[in-house]
Write a protein that holds these residues in place. Sequence first.
Motif: not given
Length: 241
Positions: A29-31, A52-58, A60-65, A70-72
């Motif tokens: 999330i920080k990355e 970073a997003v690809d790794k987050a999905y790998d 299993n981070l939630a899409k809204d998280t 990204i918005k922050r």
Amino acid sequence: MAGHSKWANIQHRKGRQDAKKGKIATRLIKEITVAAKMGGSSLDGNPRLRLAVDKAYDNNLAKDTIERAIKRGAGEMDGVNYEEIRYEGYGINGAAIIVDCLTDNRQRTVSEVRHAFSKYGGNLGTDGSVAFLFKHCGTLLFAPGTDENKLMEAALEAGAEDVLTNDDGSIEVVTGPYDFVTVKETLAKAGFKSEIGEVTMKAQNEVVFTGDDAVKMQKLLDAFDTIDDVQDVYTSAVIEE
């Protein structure tokens, strides 16, 4: 040929990472936040964010998280302002170590990193003291038994820089850091799915640890993992089981 027990070592490291999923999620999330701040919120125009997003999905981070992070980063939501800092030093037996951090308090972070180095037999060095011993690149590791010739042909056509066959039969495809996602996706479409893939700082010369030295070195590396501000740790140490 290259390496020794690359496959076993990578699997061991992956197992340790899997046991710390909560901490990995926080770091991802920080990355994502910092990547969006540095290069904008477009995945197509921001390779670091895409990775970073690809790794987050790998993981299993939630899409809204992911979208909130990204918005922050892009300034669309309030959030903490993180600073990137890299620390370099040596562990026991001269093994080189790079510790990459994202922090909102530089003094706290350097104090904790320095303490970890000194407590477990290492030494915090100056900027640039070990970075030259590493190569910034992407790596994709394929299981022993993968067709070497077909993978090599596909990898080079996809734009990979090198293909290395390790002593244990595993095959490592090396890419440029910003070509990683393209090469990974191209190989997957050709039927080659890597077991582990990452953009990393790859040690040019490895130091193998066994016995008591391996235990000591692992304690040092584990100490960095307990520091909240630490994002990634790269080392020339290879710890044999």
